[in-house]
Design a protein around this motif. Sequence first.
Motif, mmCIF file in Angstrom:
data_model
loop_
_atom_site.group_PDB
_atom_site.id
_atom_site.type_symbol
_atom_site.label_atom_id
_atom_site.label_comp_id
_atom_site.label_asym_id
_atom_site.label_seq_id
_atom_site.Cartn_x
_atom_site.Cartn_y
_atom_site.Cartn_z
ATOM 1 N N ALA A 22 0.854 -1.189 0.000
ATOM 2 C CA ALA A 22 0.000 0.000 0.000
ATOM 3 C C ALA A 22 0.889 1.238 0.000
ATOM 4 C CB ALA A 22 -0.911 -0.006 1.217
ATOM 5 N N ALA A 23 0.796 2.039 -1.070
ATOM 6 C CA ALA A 23 1.555 3.284 -1.189
ATOM 7 C C ALA A 23 0.582 4.449 -0.986
ATOM 8 C CB ALA A 23 2.222 3.386 -2.555
ATOM 9 N N ASP A 24 0.814 5.234 0.066
ATOM 10 C CA ASP A 24 -0.113 6.313 0.416
ATOM 11 C C ASP A 24 0.533 7.660 0.131
ATOM 12 O OD1 ASP A 24 -2.266 7.731 1.447
ATOM 13 O OD2 ASP A 24 -1.468 7.699 3.480
ATOM 14 N N ASN A 25 -0.119 8.447 -0.718
ATOM 15 C CA ASN A 25 0.305 9.821 -0.992
ATOM 16 C C ASN A 25 -0.702 10.770 -0.340
ATOM 17 O OD1 ASN A 25 1.140 12.292 -1.992
ATOM 18 N ND2 ASN A 25 0.317 11.948 -4.047
ATOM 19 N N PRO A 26 -0.369 11.344 0.832
ATOM 20 C CA PRO A 26 -1.331 12.193 1.542
ATOM 21 C C PRO A 26 -1.357 13.633 1.059
ATOM 22 C CG PRO A 26 0.668 11.998 2.830
ATOM 23 C CD PRO A 26 0.895 11.185 1.571
ATOM 24 N N ASN A 27 -0.529 13.989 0.081
ATOM 25 C CA ASN A 27 -0.406 15.387 -0.333
ATOM 26 C C ASN A 27 -1.602 15.858 -1.154
ATOM 27 O OD1 ASN A 27 2.450 16.269 0.508
ATOM 28 N ND2 ASN A 27 2.779 14.253 -0.407
ATOM 29 N N ARG A 28 -1.971 17.099 -0.927
ATOM 30 C CA ARG A 28 -3.151 17.667 -1.573
ATOM 31 C C ARG A 28 -2.853 18.187 -2.969
ATOM 32 N NH1 ARG A 28 -5.979 22.581 -0.466
ATOM 33 N NH2 ARG A 28 -4.280 23.176 0.924
ATOM 34 N N ARG A 29 -1.614 18.625 -3.225
ATOM 35 C CA ARG A 29 -1.293 19.238 -4.513
ATOM 36 C C ARG A 29 -0.208 18.489 -5.283
ATOM 37 N NH1 ARG A 29 -1.595 23.716 -0.928
ATOM 38 N NH2 ARG A 29 -3.309 25.141 -1.403
ATOM 39 N N VAL A 30 0.329 17.454 -4.691
ATOM 40 C CA VAL A 30 1.467 16.773 -5.302
ATOM 41 C C VAL A 30 1.062 15.372 -5.756
ATOM 42 C CG1 VAL A 30 3.829 15.970 -4.977
ATOM 43 C CG2 VAL A 30 3.035 18.031 -3.782
ATOM 44 N N SER A 31 1.294 15.081 -7.037
ATOM 45 C CA SER A 31 1.158 13.710 -7.522
ATOM 46 C C SER A 31 2.556 13.187 -7.813
ATOM 47 C CB SER A 31 0.278 13.649 -8.775
ATOM 48 O OG SER A 31 0.869 14.374 -9.843
ATOM 49 N N MET A 32 2.661 11.888 -8.087
ATOM 50 C CA MET A 32 3.977 11.279 -8.266
ATOM 51 C C MET A 32 3.968 10.304 -9.422
ATOM 52 S SD MET A 32 5.076 10.579 -4.313
ATOM 53 C CE MET A 32 3.417 10.130 -3.877
ATOM 54 N N ARG A 33 5.105 10.230 -10.086
ATOM 55 C CA ARG A 33 5.290 9.255 -11.149
ATOM 56 C C ARG A 33 6.443 8.334 -10.756
ATOM 57 N NH1 ARG A 33 3.127 8.944 -15.837
ATOM 58 N NH2 ARG A 33 2.423 11.113 -15.804
ATOM 59 N N TYR A 34 6.150 7.031 -10.733
ATOM 60 C CA TYR A 34 7.136 6.034 -10.342
ATOM 61 C C TYR A 34 7.641 5.286 -11.570
ATOM 62 C CZ TYR A 34 5.654 6.355 -5.412
ATOM 63 O OH TYR A 34 5.379 6.783 -4.148
ATOM 64 N N LYS A 35 8.934 5.014 -11.581
ATOM 65 C CA LYS A 35 9.496 4.141 -12.610
ATOM 66 C C LYS A 35 10.642 3.332 -12.004
ATOM 67 C CE LYS A 35 12.617 7.636 -14.580
ATOM 68 N NZ LYS A 35 12.995 8.359 -15.823
ATOM 69 N N SER A 36 11.025 2.268 -12.718
ATOM 70 C CA SER A 36 12.086 1.364 -12.248
ATOM 71 C C SER A 36 11.797 0.858 -10.836
ATOM 72 C CB SER A 36 13.458 2.065 -12.285
ATOM 73 O OG SER A 36 13.765 2.498 -13.584
ATOM 74 N N VAL A 37 10.538 0.435 -10.625
ATOM 75 C CA VAL A 37 10.134 -0.056 -9.307
ATOM 76 C C VAL A 37 10.509 -1.532 -9.178
ATOM 77 C CG1 VAL A 37 8.232 -0.254 -7.661
ATOM 78 C CG2 VAL A 37 8.195 1.554 -9.403
ATOM 79 N N ALA A 38 11.153 -1.876 -8.078
ATOM 80 C CA ALA A 38 11.549 -3.269 -7.833
ATOM 81 C C ALA A 38 11.256 -3.617 -6.379
ATOM 82 C CB ALA A 38 13.020 -3.501 -8.143
ATOM 83 N N VAL A 39 10.822 -4.848 -6.161
ATOM 84 C CA VAL A 39 10.511 -5.337 -4.818
ATOM 85 C C VAL A 39 11.401 -6.550 -4.543
ATOM 86 C CG1 VAL A 39 8.731 -6.288 -3.301
ATOM 87 C CG2 VAL A 39 8.135 -4.518 -4.978
ATOM 88 N N TYR A 40 12.086 -6.516 -3.409
ATOM 89 C CA TYR A 40 13.009 -7.591 -3.033
ATOM 90 C C TYR A 40 12.540 -8.232 -1.728
ATOM 91 C CZ TYR A 40 16.044 -4.952 -6.211
ATOM 92 O OH TYR A 40 16.562 -4.283 -7.299
ATOM 93 N N VAL A 41 12.715 -9.532 -1.646
ATOM 94 C CA VAL A 41 12.429 -10.267 -0.415
ATOM 95 C C VAL A 41 13.749 -10.823 0.102
ATOM 96 C CG1 VAL A 41 11.185 -12.187 0.637
ATOM 97 C CG2 VAL A 41 10.106 -10.855 -1.195
ATOM 98 N N HIS A 42 14.104 -10.437 1.328
ATOM 99 C CA HIS A 42 15.351 -10.893 1.941
ATOM 100 C C HIS A 42 15.032 -11.704 3.194
ATOM 101 C CE1 HIS A 42 18.460 -8.437 -0.255
ATOM 102 N NE2 HIS A 42 17.351 -7.822 -0.637
ATOM 103 N N TYR A 43 15.957 -12.585 3.530
ATOM 104 C CA TYR A 43 15.800 -13.364 4.757
ATOM 105 C C TYR A 43 16.596 -12.693 5.864
ATOM 106 C CZ TYR A 43 15.353 -17.271 7.948
ATOM 107 O OH TYR A 43 15.044 -18.056 9.035
ATOM 108 N N GLY A 44 15.895 -12.200 6.879
ATOM 109 C CA GLY A 44 16.557 -11.456 7.939
ATOM 110 C C GLY A 44 16.684 -9.996 7.568
ATOM 111 N N ALA A 45 17.357 -9.221 8.433
ATOM 112 C CA ALA A 45 17.475 -7.780 8.241
ATOM 113 C C ALA A 45 18.921 -7.398 7.994
ATOM 114 C CB ALA A 45 16.935 -7.042 9.467
ATOM 115 N N GLY A 46 19.110 -6.195 7.443
ATOM 116 C CA GLY A 46 20.456 -5.691 7.213
ATOM 117 C C GLY A 46 20.930 -5.916 5.792
ATOM 118 N N GLU A 47 22.008 -5.215 5.449
ATOM 119 C CA GLU A 47 22.522 -5.257 4.083
ATOM 120 C C GLU A 47 23.040 -6.639 3.694
ATOM 121 O OE1 GLU A 47 22.228 -2.942 1.830
ATOM 122 O OE2 GLU A 47 21.185 -1.676 3.278
ATOM 123 N N VAL A 48 23.468 -7.433 4.668
ATOM 124 C CA VAL A 48 24.039 -8.751 4.340
ATOM 125 C C VAL A 48 22.980 -9.847 4.322
ATOM 126 C CG1 VAL A 48 26.297 -8.130 5.250
ATOM 127 C CG2 VAL A 48 24.619 -9.181 6.767
#
Length: 208
Positions: free
Chosen positions: A79-105
Amino acid sequence: MPATTGSARRVAVLRCIVAALVVTVLLAGLVVLVFWLVVRPKPIEYSVARAAVRRFHVTAPPGGGGGATLNASFYLTLAADNPNRRVSMRYKSVAVYVHYGAGEVAPQLAVADVPDFHQPSRNETRLEVRAVARSAPVPDWTARELEHDRSDGEVGVEVRVTAIVHFLVGGVKSRHYNMRAICSPVVIGLSPSSAKSFRGVPCDVAIS
């Protein structure tokens, strides 16, 4: 005398250039200030609204020594929420990653690309994502932990979202910004009925 006149002209030209640069910087700062005062942009918010995993299977060679793999399909609703009244957004190069555990490693288990999209002002956009691990190589210790999670009936992962974002105000498009959202821990039940009891997970969002 002519040499002195030429030198004075060069100094005058240099002063004009410096003055123009100063005025440009001041005007740019004024534009940013006016934009903030008029628009007053609010932070965008992300969350994992739903999550499920199917065909979860870990293959580990007897005795360890490397070669462990994971097969799984992660079904995520972001769920991506944009609460702004005057600002819209354009997204590109969207990627979703699933990692096991937290942190960069933390080992990456699965990844999915999301089509570019436009998000209007005061809008919540839901992204249906299927991130698939097809014989994804994992460290032996990760394979052991995943097997333990399978026995417990749930697996905890970290979901990361990256994107390039443009902000639009009255038809004017901003420069591109890099967005990164980290959602953790996302605990997903492995039984088919567990998706109904999933509790949403808020994400930390950074834009640079």
